[in-house]
Scaffold this motif. Structure first.
Motif, mmCIF file in Angstrom:
data_model
loop_
_atom_site.group_PDB
_atom_site.id
_atom_site.type_symbol
_atom_site.label_atom_id
_atom_site.label_comp_id
_atom_site.label_asym_id
_atom_site.label_seq_id
_atom_site.Cartn_x
_atom_site.Cartn_y
_atom_site.Cartn_z
ATOM 1 N N GLU A 51 6.287 -21.300 -0.198
ATOM 2 C CA GLU A 51 7.359 -20.347 -0.461
ATOM 3 C C GLU A 51 6.780 -19.003 -0.928
ATOM 4 O OE1 GLU A 51 11.259 -22.228 -1.932
ATOM 5 O OE2 GLU A 51 9.711 -23.465 -2.893
ATOM 6 N N GLY A 52 7.641 -18.043 -1.135
ATOM 7 C CA GLY A 52 7.224 -16.697 -1.526
ATOM 8 C C GLY A 52 7.602 -15.690 -0.454
ATOM 9 N N GLU A 53 7.961 -14.497 -0.853
ATOM 10 C CA GLU A 53 8.394 -13.465 0.087
ATOM 11 C C GLU A 53 7.304 -13.168 1.121
ATOM 12 O OE1 GLU A 53 11.292 -13.535 -2.886
ATOM 13 O OE2 GLU A 53 9.119 -13.434 -3.109
ATOM 14 N N GLY A 54 7.724 -12.927 2.349
ATOM 15 C CA GLY A 54 6.775 -12.647 3.410
ATOM 16 C C GLY A 54 6.174 -11.253 3.292
ATOM 17 N N MET A 55 4.853 -11.164 3.503
ATOM 18 C CA MET A 55 4.186 -9.869 3.602
ATOM 19 C C MET A 55 3.348 -9.851 4.875
ATOM 20 S SD MET A 55 1.590 -7.766 1.073
ATOM 21 C CE MET A 55 2.870 -6.956 0.087
ATOM 22 N N LEU A 56 3.471 -8.783 5.630
ATOM 23 C CA LEU A 56 2.703 -8.593 6.853
ATOM 24 C C LEU A 56 1.448 -7.794 6.549
ATOM 25 C CD1 LEU A 56 5.688 -7.635 9.192
ATOM 26 C CD2 LEU A 56 4.651 -9.897 8.904
ATOM 27 N N HIS A 57 0.326 -8.258 7.077
ATOM 28 C CA HIS A 57 -0.956 -7.558 6.966
ATOM 29 C C HIS A 57 -1.394 -7.211 8.386
ATOM 30 C CE1 HIS A 57 -1.559 -8.667 2.680
ATOM 31 N NE2 HIS A 57 -0.819 -9.699 3.040
ATOM 32 N N ALA A 58 -1.599 -5.935 8.669
ATOM 33 C CA ALA A 58 -1.823 -5.499 10.039
ATOM 34 C C ALA A 58 -3.075 -4.635 10.135
ATOM 35 C CB ALA A 58 -0.610 -4.710 10.548
ATOM 36 N N LEU A 59 -3.885 -4.910 11.151
ATOM 37 C CA LEU A 59 -5.073 -4.124 11.452
ATOM 38 C C LEU A 59 -4.904 -3.552 12.861
ATOM 39 C CD1 LEU A 59 -7.803 -3.472 10.014
ATOM 40 C CD2 LEU A 59 -8.832 -5.201 11.508
ATOM 41 N N TYR A 60 -4.917 -2.226 12.948
ATOM 42 C CA TYR A 60 -4.645 -1.530 14.206
ATOM 43 C C TYR A 60 -5.948 -1.073 14.857
ATOM 44 C CZ TYR A 60 0.178 -1.300 12.527
ATOM 45 O OH TYR A 60 1.440 -1.612 12.062
ATOM 46 N N PHE A 61 -6.026 -1.237 16.171
ATOM 47 C CA PHE A 61 -7.179 -0.817 16.956
ATOM 48 C C PHE A 61 -6.708 0.211 17.982
ATOM 49 C CE2 PHE A 61 -8.088 -5.004 15.361
ATOM 50 C CZ PHE A 61 -9.449 -4.991 15.059
ATOM 51 N N LEU B 137 0.810 -1.209 0.000
ATOM 52 C CA LEU B 137 0.000 0.000 0.000
ATOM 53 C C LEU B 137 0.849 1.267 0.000
ATOM 54 C CD1 LEU B 137 -2.822 -0.861 2.568
ATOM 55 C CD2 LEU B 137 -2.961 -0.840 0.077
ATOM 56 N N GLY B 138 1.929 1.241 0.738
ATOM 57 C CA GLY B 138 2.763 2.434 0.855
ATOM 58 C C GLY B 138 2.439 3.258 2.091
ATOM 59 N N GLU B 139 1.172 3.287 2.487
ATOM 60 C CA GLU B 139 0.785 3.978 3.706
ATOM 61 C C GLU B 139 -0.494 3.345 4.241
ATOM 62 O OE1 GLU B 139 -1.648 7.671 1.594
ATOM 63 O OE2 GLU B 139 0.269 8.031 2.582
ATOM 64 N N ALA B 140 -0.756 3.549 5.545
ATOM 65 C CA ALA B 140 -1.913 2.946 6.188
ATOM 66 C C ALA B 140 -3.209 3.537 5.651
ATOM 67 C CB ALA B 140 -1.819 3.137 7.698
ATOM 68 N N MET B 141 -4.276 2.726 5.683
ATOM 69 C CA MET B 141 -5.592 3.145 5.206
ATOM 70 C C MET B 141 -6.567 3.134 6.375
ATOM 71 S SD MET B 141 -5.747 0.827 1.736
ATOM 72 C CE MET B 141 -7.198 1.631 1.099
ATOM 73 N N ASP B 142 -7.354 4.200 6.527
ATOM 74 C CA ASP B 142 -8.395 4.244 7.545
ATOM 75 C C ASP B 142 -9.516 3.266 7.189
ATOM 76 O OD1 ASP B 142 -7.103 6.181 9.057
ATOM 77 O OD2 ASP B 142 -8.040 7.832 7.959
ATOM 78 N N ILE B 143 -10.066 2.627 8.208
ATOM 79 C CA ILE B 143 -11.148 1.664 8.028
ATOM 80 C C ILE B 143 -12.428 2.241 8.636
ATOM 81 C CG2 ILE B 143 -11.974 -0.646 8.569
ATOM 82 C CD1 ILE B 143 -9.582 -0.626 6.683
ATOM 83 N N THR B 144 -13.482 2.293 7.854
ATOM 84 C CA THR B 144 -14.754 2.829 8.344
ATOM 85 C C THR B 144 -15.928 1.880 8.117
ATOM 86 O OG1 THR B 144 -15.086 3.979 6.230
ATOM 87 C CG2 THR B 144 -14.005 5.218 7.999
ATOM 88 N N ASP B 145 -15.769 0.888 7.256
ATOM 89 C CA ASP B 145 -16.852 -0.020 6.905
ATOM 90 C C ASP B 145 -16.852 -1.191 7.883
ATOM 91 O OD1 ASP B 145 -18.770 -1.603 5.797
ATOM 92 O OD2 ASP B 145 -17.873 -1.715 3.802
ATOM 93 N N ILE B 146 -17.679 -1.089 8.933
ATOM 94 C CA ILE B 146 -17.737 -2.108 9.978
ATOM 95 C C ILE B 146 -19.187 -2.545 10.176
ATOM 96 C CG2 ILE B 146 -17.239 -2.675 12.387
ATOM 97 C CD1 ILE B 146 -15.151 -0.428 12.355
ATOM 98 N N GLU B 147 -19.424 -3.836 10.051
ATOM 99 C CA GLU B 147 -20.730 -4.407 10.358
ATOM 100 C C GLU B 147 -20.687 -4.932 11.789
ATOM 101 O OE1 GLU B 147 -23.359 -8.296 9.020
ATOM 102 O OE2 GLU B 147 -21.996 -7.370 7.556
ATOM 103 N N GLY B 148 -21.603 -4.464 12.637
ATOM 104 C CA GLY B 148 -21.540 -4.796 14.048
ATOM 105 C C GLY B 148 -20.739 -3.745 14.801
ATOM 106 N N HIS B 149 -20.044 -4.148 15.865
ATOM 107 C CA HIS B 149 -19.295 -3.184 16.662
ATOM 108 C C HIS B 149 -18.089 -3.875 17.291
ATOM 109 C CE1 HIS B 149 -21.742 -5.310 19.653
ATOM 110 N NE2 HIS B 149 -20.840 -4.946 20.544
#
Length: 597
Positions: free
Chosen positions: A159-169, A109-121
């Protein structure tokens, strides 16, 4: 007829930048040189490369003559080897089935993305922190195979290069949460090398025709000083408030938990110089970290203990195995370390016999070793068990004179995988128990779940690691989807009730009291999960006070989400479904790390 070509290659310069150079070589001479670089080829090498020595020297800053000469010789060797690879080997994209579409890589992505689409809470008492998952994200559009006169090699699906996927709260003053998502490659040395190239550099060197695998290993080693790439794509773990990315074939990389930048390799201040397996364990009460590493040459398996502050290797022991078994996990109890010596064997000599580098040999012995913490090879008590392939343990603990292990056990290995594809359920694992009596030497072992209840990637409340627990959680295999994709897919989650017998007959079987109760959280059709983790409730008292958090992907809509499931209301709807604004490929292990913003 002899034809000439211009062979392109890359070298790593002293300042770690990539320089592209072109070297003219005849095809006949390249083919001759590729036959193990025979001495009679050396006059040609000298003649072909001498024309470029002056150009190389002029490109280097004015430094002492001996450094000029050394650099020139190194460049000549590297250029020649790369020219061999360019001319004798062809990289080929591995076939991607439609059912494998979400295993394909994505861009950073290059930079973090804000998340607003949440079903539930987001639940009350959900901690501040980051849910982070590792996984394969190959460069150059996907996994590659290679073709040459020696045969073919191919990449294994893990195999394949590692990529980290992170969701911040991040908790706001009003008790609500700001949520944002980011992804980032783990920037290993080999990733940085290939990232600056327009083509793959490392030859696949794990699976394929034995001669081609050996040649690929040799050429990788001669060019880069490594048999294969540092993938760092399997797991993430925390120690001493630092986050690390890890895979089986190298030491971990320290990751900046806020930016996902790769900081440095972690070798415990130079004390650990071998591969570092993906599932280290914390020592009860002390905060020390038990690490272990498998290698293809002796010593095959070593175990280490790292101080609680992460600065010192306070203990190291050679287990003195007589073979290199691919040990992916270990167990820990209050007094012992449990070592899995199962017959998934790495044997380079097998290549000389036209066999595979990695092979599960069900005819070989399987055993579990129980070693006291701070013990050595002489203090291990070994227990022979039925041959099996177990990658993951759920937990281990002491029960009177017995050491008990719960794990996900299969009858064959899904790595490196069958040649004719994923066709048999024996490659899938079921929940299993081993009871090892330290006093009598007796072994008791049994399945805990039914014949059609396939599951893997277990997790527990980490507070119960090494002590008897009531609950475990796993990802549940969807056999139909897995057979279609030739790769495991997980269409549900399971909650294991270790203290409760199964109340229903699984799949029409007669009820057997030794089977345990299993509760399921099932996803919709063609929705699959990866990287699940247990999140402890702030202020929670009971073992299952918390949530399972997992990345899911809907293959019909193409939408990726993160689901949060209440561990106490496990079969009910997810309390929150968080839409990720881009596709998240399937991956491997995940973790939730509490942090303060």
């Amino acid at each position: 007829m002899e034809t000439h070509m211009s062979a392109s290659f890359t070298t790593l310069s002293p300042n770690r930048s990539i320089q592209s150079i072109t070297l003219g070589l005849s095809s006949n001479s390249i083919n001759s040189a590729s036959s193990f670089l025979k001495p009679k080829s050396l006059p040609y090498i000298k003649h072909s490369c001498s024309l470029h020595v002056q150009q190389i020297l002029r490109a280097i800053p004015q430094i002492p003559l001996q450094i000029h000469v050394s650099k020139a010789i190194t460049d000549i060797k590297t250029n020649f080897l790369n020219a061999i690879v360019d001319s004798a080997f062809e990289f080929v994209d591995q076939l991607v089935l439609p059912s494998q579409a979400n295993f394909a890589p994505v861009e950073e992505l290059g930079e973090a993305m804000d998340i607003t689409d949440i079903e539930g809470h987001i639940p009350h008492h959900f901690p501040e922190g980051v849910y982070i998952r590792n996984g394969s994200n190959p460069l150059f559009g996907g996994l590659k195979s290679s073709k040459s006169m020696m045969g073919r090699t191919k990449s294994v699906w893990v195999e394949g290069e590692g990529m980290l996927h992170a969701l911040y709260f991040k908790r706001k003053n009003d008790g609500c949460y700001t949520i944002f998502y980011n992804n980032r490659y783990v920037q290993t040395v080999t990733y940085n090398l290939e990232k600056q190239s327009t083509n793959p550099l490392f030859l696949p060197a794990v699976k394929g025709d034995s001669l081609a695998v050996m040649c690929s290993m040799l050429l990788n080693w001669l060019r880069f000083g490594k048999l294969n790439k540092d993938y760092s794509n399997t797991n993430v773990f925390e120690h001493s408030e630092k986050l690390y990315s890890i895979s089986e074939n190298h030491i971990p990389q320290e990751i900046d938990i806020f930016t996902l930048n790769t900081l440095k390799y972690w070798d415990v201040n130079g004390a650990w110089n071998r591969p570092f397996a993906s599932h280290p364990k914390k020592v009860l009460g002390t905060g020390e970290l038990v690490i272990f590493g498998v290698d293809a040459t002796k010593p095959y398996l070593e175990i280490g203990i790292v101080s609680a502050d992460g600065k010192e290797l306070v203990h190291k022991a050679d287990v003195k195995l007589d073979r290199s078994c691919l040990c992916h996990d270990i167990g820990i109890t209050s007094r012992y370390i449990a070592i899995l010596d199962f017959p998934l064997i790495v044997d380079s000599n097998r290549l000389l016999r036209r066999g595979q580098l990695i092979k599960f040999d069900k005819e070989k012995y399987a055993r579990i070793g129980i070693m006291p913490i701070y013990g050595d090879a002489n203090s291990i008590q070994w227990f022979e068990v039925e041959p099996n392939c177990t990658f993951h343990l759920i937990n281990s603990f002491e029960d009177g004179h017995e050491v008990v292990l719960w794990g996900c056990r299969a009858l064959d290995s899904i790595i490196p995988g069958p040649e004719d594809g994923l066709r048999e359920s024996k490659l899938f694992s079921r929940c299993y128990e081993w009871r090892l009596n330290m006093k009598s030497g007796e072994v008791k072992e049994k399945y805990l779940t039914g014949a059609e209840e396939f599951m893997d990637f277990p997790m527990i409340n980490a507070s119960f690691t090494g002590i008897k627990n009531r609950y475990g959680y796993t990802q549940v295999v969807d056999p139909t989807a897995s057979f279609a994709a030739d790769i495991p897919k997980y269409g549900a989650l399971a909650k294991l009730y270790f203290g409760e017998p199964c109340s229903e007959s699984p799949m029409g079987e007669t009820r057997r009291e030794e089977l345990i109760r299993v509760e399921y959280h099932r996803f919709e059709r063609n929705v699959f999960c990866t990287g699940s983790a247990f999140v402890r409730k702030e202020g929670g008292v009971e073992e299952d006070d918390g949530w399972i958090i997992t990345f899911v992907h809907n293959e019909d809509t193409g939408i990726s989400q993160v689901h949060i499931i209440d561990a106490k209301k496990f079969s009910g709807e997810a309390v929150a479904k968080i839409a990720i604004p881009c596709r998240v490929p399937y991956g491997f292990h995940g973790a939730f790390v509490s942090i303060s913003f």
